[in-house]
Structures are given as C-alpha cells and as structure tokens.
Design a protein around this motif. Structure first.
Motif, PDB file in Angstrom:
ATOM      1  N   THR A 261      54.583  64.598  53.301  1.00 33.21           N
ATOM      2  CA  THR A 261      55.019  64.851  51.766  1.00 33.21           C
ATOM      3  C   THR A 261      56.521  63.972  51.582  1.00 33.21           C
ATOM      4  O   THR A 261      56.708  64.015  50.482  1.00 33.21           O
ATOM      5  CB  THR A 261      55.256  66.298  51.449  1.00 33.21           C
ATOM      6  N   THR A 262      57.266  63.737  52.700  1.00 28.08           N
ATOM      7  CA  THR A 262      58.417  62.934  52.581  1.00 28.08           C
ATOM      8  C   THR A 262      58.553  62.123  53.694  1.00 28.08           C
ATOM      9  O   THR A 262      58.060  62.234  54.603  1.00 28.08           O
ATOM     10  CB  THR A 262      59.606  63.924  52.678  1.00 28.08           C
ATOM     11  N   ALA A 263      59.504  60.882  53.171  1.00 19.99           N
ATOM     12  CA  ALA A 263      59.844  60.181  54.445  1.00 19.99           C
ATOM     13  C   ALA A 263      60.523  60.823  55.899  1.00 19.99           C
ATOM     14  O   ALA A 263      60.252  60.296  56.992  1.00 19.99           O
ATOM     15  CB  ALA A 263      60.753  59.060  54.090  1.00 19.99           C
ATOM     16  N   GLU A 264      61.150  61.943  55.631  1.00 22.54           N
ATOM     17  CA  GLU A 264      61.747  62.623  56.534  1.00 22.54           C
ATOM     18  C   GLU A 264      60.712  63.365  57.505  1.00 22.54           C
ATOM     19  O   GLU A 264      60.579  63.352  58.534  1.00 22.54           O
ATOM     20  CB  GLU A 264      62.837  63.535  56.016  1.00 22.54           C
ATOM     21  N   ALA A 265      59.803  63.815  56.834  1.00 18.95           N
ATOM     22  CA  ALA A 265      58.634  64.728  57.526  1.00 18.95           C
ATOM     23  C   ALA A 265      57.769  63.894  58.249  1.00 18.95           C
ATOM     24  O   ALA A 265      57.564  64.010  59.311  1.00 18.95           O
ATOM     25  CB  ALA A 265      58.126  65.355  56.434  1.00 18.95           C
ATOM     26  N   LEU A 266      57.797  62.543  57.619  1.00 20.03           N
ATOM     27  CA  LEU A 266      56.863  61.562  58.225  1.00 20.03           C
ATOM     28  C   LEU A 266      57.500  61.001  59.654  1.00 20.03           C
ATOM     29  O   LEU A 266      56.937  60.942  60.781  1.00 20.03           O
ATOM     30  CB  LEU A 266      56.509  60.258  57.403  1.00 20.03           C
ATOM     31  N   GLU A 267      58.848  60.587  59.367  1.00 25.88           N
ATOM     32  CA  GLU A 267      59.474  60.567  60.748  1.00 25.88           C
ATOM     33  C   GLU A 267      59.461  61.430  61.832  1.00 25.88           C
ATOM     34  O   GLU A 267      59.467  61.061  62.983  1.00 25.88           O
ATOM     35  CB  GLU A 267      61.064  60.172  60.231  1.00 25.88           C
ATOM     36  N   GLN A 268      59.580  62.565  61.285  1.00 26.07           N
ATOM     37  CA  GLN A 268      59.628  63.637  62.312  1.00 26.07           C
ATOM     38  C   GLN A 268      58.273  63.822  63.129  1.00 26.07           C
ATOM     39  O   GLN A 268      58.055  63.989  64.271  1.00 26.07           O
ATOM     40  CB  GLN A 268      59.802  65.189  61.784  1.00 26.07           C
ATOM     41  N   GLY A 269      57.276  63.999  62.217  1.00 24.74           N
ATOM     42  CA  GLY A 269      55.824  63.615  62.770  1.00 24.74           C
ATOM     43  C   GLY A 269      55.433  62.407  63.890  1.00 24.74           C
ATOM     44  O   GLY A 269      55.104  62.536  64.931  1.00 24.74           O
ATOM     45  N   GLU A 270      56.023  61.264  63.295  1.00 20.64           N
ATOM     46  CA  GLU A 270      55.972  60.164  64.156  1.00 20.64           C
ATOM     47  C   GLU A 270      56.689  60.142  65.364  1.00 20.64           C
ATOM     48  O   GLU A 270      56.405  59.695  66.523  1.00 20.64           O
ATOM     49  CB  GLU A 270      56.132  58.899  63.538  1.00 20.64           C
ATOM     50  N   ARG A 271      57.582  60.883  65.535  1.00 17.82           N
ATOM     51  CA  ARG A 271      58.529  60.952  66.646  1.00 17.82           C
ATOM     52  C   ARG A 271      57.720  62.014  67.630  1.00 17.82           C
ATOM     53  O   ARG A 271      57.790  61.647  68.830  1.00 17.82           O
ATOM     54  CB  ARG A 271      60.127  61.585  66.023  1.00 17.82           C
ATOM     55  N   ARG A 272      57.455  63.076  67.158  1.00 17.10           N
ATOM     56  CA  ARG A 272      56.731  64.061  67.879  1.00 17.10           C
ATOM     57  C   ARG A 272      55.261  63.036  68.528  1.00 17.10           C
ATOM     58  O   ARG A 272      55.156  63.451  69.759  1.00 17.10           O
ATOM     59  CB  ARG A 272      56.341  65.123  67.104  1.00 17.10           C
ATOM     60  N   ILE A 273      54.811  62.448  67.668  1.00 17.26           N
ATOM     61  CA  ILE A 273      53.623  61.663  68.193  1.00 17.26           C
ATOM     62  C   ILE A 273      54.073  60.877  69.403  1.00 17.26           C
ATOM     63  O   ILE A 273      53.318  60.584  70.543  1.00 17.26           O
ATOM     64  CB  ILE A 273      52.956  60.761  67.230  1.00 17.26           C
ATOM     65  N   GLU A 274      55.207  60.030  69.571  1.00 17.29           N
ATOM     66  CA  GLU A 274      55.442  59.126  70.282  1.00 17.29           C
ATOM     67  C   GLU A 274      55.909  60.100  71.655  1.00 17.29           C
ATOM     68  O   GLU A 274      55.636  59.574  72.907  1.00 17.29           O
ATOM     69  CB  GLU A 274      56.800  58.347  69.956  1.00 17.29           C
ATOM     70  N   GLU A 275      56.585  61.341  71.494  1.00 18.34           N
ATOM     71  CA  GLU A 275      56.739  62.275  72.709  1.00 18.34           C
ATOM     72  C   GLU A 275      55.558  62.474  73.428  1.00 18.34           C
ATOM     73  O   GLU A 275      55.690  62.372  74.486  1.00 18.34           O
ATOM     74  CB  GLU A 275      57.407  63.457  72.122  1.00 18.34           C
ATOM     75  N   LEU A 276      54.466  62.576  72.684  1.00 18.97           N
ATOM     76  CA  LEU A 276      53.311  63.220  73.206  1.00 18.97           C
ATOM     77  C   LEU A 276      52.745  61.786  73.833  1.00 18.97           C
ATOM     78  O   LEU A 276      51.872  61.969  74.879  1.00 18.97           O
ATOM     79  CB  LEU A 276      52.193  63.757  72.160  1.00 18.97           C
ATOM     80  N   ALA A 277      52.961  60.520  73.193  1.00 18.97           N
ATOM     81  CA  ALA A 277      52.364  59.514  74.047  1.00 18.97           C
ATOM     82  C   ALA A 277      52.950  59.145  75.146  1.00 18.97           C
ATOM     83  O   ALA A 277      52.218  58.923  76.177  1.00 18.97           O
ATOM     84  CB  ALA A 277      52.664  58.187  72.952  1.00 18.97           C
ATOM     85  N   GLU A 278      54.383  59.499  75.402  1.00 15.56           N
ATOM     86  CA  GLU A 278      55.101  59.358  76.700  1.00 15.56           C
ATOM     87  C   GLU A 278      54.450  60.250  77.610  1.00 15.56           C
ATOM     88  O   GLU A 278      54.130  60.145  79.066  1.00 15.56           O
ATOM     89  CB  GLU A 278      56.556  59.666  76.397  1.00 15.56           C
ATOM     90  N   ARG A 279      54.179  61.550  77.448  1.00 17.18           N
ATOM     91  CA  ARG A 279      53.340  62.649  78.313  1.00 17.18           C
ATOM     92  C   ARG A 279      52.210  62.138  78.687  1.00 17.18           C
ATOM     93  O   ARG A 279      51.754  62.128  79.522  1.00 17.18           O
ATOM     94  CB  ARG A 279      53.465  63.986  77.466  1.00 17.18           C
ATOM     95  N   LEU A 280      51.477  61.313  77.639  1.00 20.66           N
ATOM     96  CA  LEU A 280      50.141  60.806  78.055  1.00 20.66           C
ATOM     97  C   LEU A 280      50.172  59.875  79.250  1.00 20.66           C
ATOM     98  O   LEU A 280      49.497  59.707  80.103  1.00 20.66           O
ATOM     99  CB  LEU A 280      49.300  60.450  76.887  1.00 20.66           C
ATOM    100  N   ARG A 281      51.476  59.069  78.966  1.00 20.25           N
ATOM    101  CA  ARG A 281      51.523  57.913  79.980  1.00 20.25           C
ATOM    102  C   ARG A 281      51.664  58.312  81.322  1.00 20.25           C
ATOM    103  O   ARG A 281      51.472  57.698  82.340  1.00 20.25           O
ATOM    104  CB  ARG A 281      52.746  57.141  79.422  1.00 20.25           C
ATOM    105  N   THR A 282      52.598  59.696  81.126  1.00 16.10           N
ATOM    106  CA  THR A 282      53.329  60.037  82.570  1.00 16.10           C
ATOM    107  C   THR A 282      52.008  60.999  83.253  1.00 16.10           C
ATOM    108  O   THR A 282      51.813  61.110  84.361  1.00 16.10           O
ATOM    109  CB  THR A 282      54.180  60.668  82.506  1.00 16.10           C
ATOM    110  N   GLU A 283      51.243  61.932  82.343  1.00 13.94           N
ATOM    111  CA  GLU A 283      50.446  63.066  83.016  1.00 13.94           C
ATOM    112  C   GLU A 283      49.089  62.567  82.949  1.00 13.94           C
ATOM    113  O   GLU A 283      48.059  63.149  83.611  1.00 13.94           O
ATOM    114  CB  GLU A 283      50.469  64.184  82.058  1.00 13.94           C
TER     115      GLU A 283
END
Length: 297
Positions: A261-283
């Motif tokens: 709904t906002t640019a800030e909420a999108l940034e937060q969601g995409e930041r979390r997605i990248e954190e999960l991507a790093e876990r996928l790469r390591t785990e």
C-alpha cells in the motif's frame, strides 16, 4: 442472503459487463489480470491466472519465487494435486479444494504442490492485496480439501461468506470468492454482501450468459454497484469463479512479485524477501517426502 438456483430462462443481469478479456499467453498458463492493468480497477483482486496441464511438469518448471503484501488463493476446476506441509500434514486438493497462502511480510514458494492421481488438472490462481495491518504481518498457509469448503446451491464458498455459509479460509474481511458449477440451462443469481461494489467472473469450462455470453477462457468485469448478478449456463453447462469485494482504497506499490500500500511497506517486504533469500542460499530448501518444497518463511 437470497440465492436462486433453478432451470429457467435467465433474467437480465442488474450489473452490466463493462470489460472483457482473454488475457495474455496460451497453453498451460494464461494471465487474465495483473496488478498493473485490471488489478487497478478490481483491487483488492489484483492478479488471476488460468492454468492447465500435467501438474508434474508444471511443478518441475515452476521456480521458487518470493511474495510479500499479498495472499494467493489456488483452486482446482478439474483434476487434483497433492500437498505436504510440516504444519498442515498431507492430503489431496481436487475440485473445490483450496490452497491459501498469505505472504504477509515475505515468503518463498512455488513447489509445495505435487502431482495427484489425475494426469491433467486445471485451476485458477488469484492474488488479493492485503490491507495495511496484514501486508507485512505473519505468513499463514492453509490447505483445505473439498469437503472442508461450504457449498451453497451451486457455489463453493472459497473466501468470505455467502448464503449463510462462512469459508474457513482466514481471509481479510470484505472479500468473497466463489467457485460455481451450473448444469446445462441452469440459472443462478448472486447477491453481493453490502459494500461489495467490485465484481468480476472468469469461466473455466462451458459458458454462461450475463446479459451477453461469457465463454471458456473469458474474464469479465461488472460495473460498480451492489446489484445482483444473474447468470445462466449454456448447453454444456459452466464452471466459473466469481469475486466480489469492498474496494481496496489504497494505491498499489508494485515490486516484482509483491504488492503493497506504500513505498515504505514495499521496501520492508522486499528487505524481508532478501533476508529469506540469504537463508535459502545458506540453508537450502528442504524437500518433503513427496519431493516438494514447503513454503519457506
């Protein structure tokens, strides 16, 4: 809520069709709606695919991919698939069953379903935009077999409430999503809930008349309002999905697989997605006994 289900000549719909589409693509997946086109007019409904084929091949070709800010709802209009999830157990989703996945603040998924008993299957995947209080909230998954979904007349109540029945799916308030099967010549009238001025339908099999004919592969948008929608099946009957909702009064801020709904909420969601991507790469993504990969959260 009044509903009619009968074999009779159809009355003209009180809601006019204002747009129709056959989407983009062909073969296994047809994109009927995206957030950047019809989703702007139908939000909270922002995305719809009609898919068909061999689930084994589709599962093999579908990569793991991320989402945030939305919920995905997958229903099957023909055939079946298997599911296996550490939290939900194992089972089969066939005609009238549902996979619900609220991405909230971020997930990776795409391989949680596997081939069932049928060689071929068909279905719809719908996305709805989440309200601000849920768009970066916890992830929620449900796998509901057909006997868990309430049936009112010819309609299965996938999301929301209809005809006194409430779907068990943990969806936000103000959204209805029905899957309907009519026999040849049967007619049915849908009365939306108060405030549900957004409405559309898409046909998987056969055809229906809604003042004009809507055939297999068509998606139509109805004019804004709260009037009834009256439909009659053609000579081969019809299977279709219909959505109605209170409008989503927020702008759509779009990422590649995310809607917020906002640019800030999108940034937060995409930041979390990248954190999960790093876990996928390591785990790595652990597979279940059926060969699928559960939703990674």
């Amino acid at each position: 809520m009044a509903t009619a289900f009968k074999t009779a000549p159809v009355a003209a719909s009180t809601r006019k069709i204002i747009h129709r589409t056959r989407g983009n693509g062909h073969g296994t997946i047809v994109r009927l709606m995206s957030p950047s086109d019809l989703g702007e007019h139908l939000k909270p409904f922002v995305f719809l695919d009609l898919f068909a084929g061999d689930m084994r091949q589709l599962a093999a070709s579908m990569p793991l991919h991320p989402h945030s800010g939305i919920a995905t709802i997958t229903v099957f209009t023909e055939g079946d698939v298997g599911f296996e999830d550490p939290q939900a157990g194992k089972g089969t989703i066939g005609f009238g069953g549902v996979e619900w996945m609220r991405a909230g603040g971020g997930v990776w998924h795409g391989k949680e379903l596997s081939g069932g008993k049928s060689a071929l299957m068909q279905g719809f995947q719908l996305w709805i935009a989440l309200p601000p209080e849920l768009e970066n909230g916890p992830v929620d998954s449900q796998y509901l077999e057909a006997d868990q979904i309430p049936v009112v007349g010819p309609a299965r109540v996938i999301l929301g409430k209809h005809g006194g029945a409430q779907s068990p799916v943990r969806a936000p308030y103000g959204v209805n999503y029905l899957m309907v099967r009519l026999g040849a010549g049967e007619s049915w009238t849908y009365t939306p809930e108060p405030g549900h001025s957004v409405a559309w339908l898409a046909v998987a099999q056969g055809s229906v008349s809604a003042a004009s004919q809507v055939s297999k592969g068509d998606m139509v948008l109805f004019e804004r309002g709260e009037g009834n929608i009256t439909l009659a099946a053609g000579e081969n009957g019809a299977t279709f999905v219909l959505g109605s909702a209170v409008p989503h009064d927020h702008p759509l801020h779009l990422g590649y697989y995310s809607v917020h709904t906002t640019a800030e909420a999108l940034e937060q969601g995409e930041r979390r997605i990248e954190e999960l991507a790093e876990r996928l790469r390591t785990e790595g993504a652990g597979r279940n006994s059926s060969g699928g990969v559960p939703v990674f959260r």
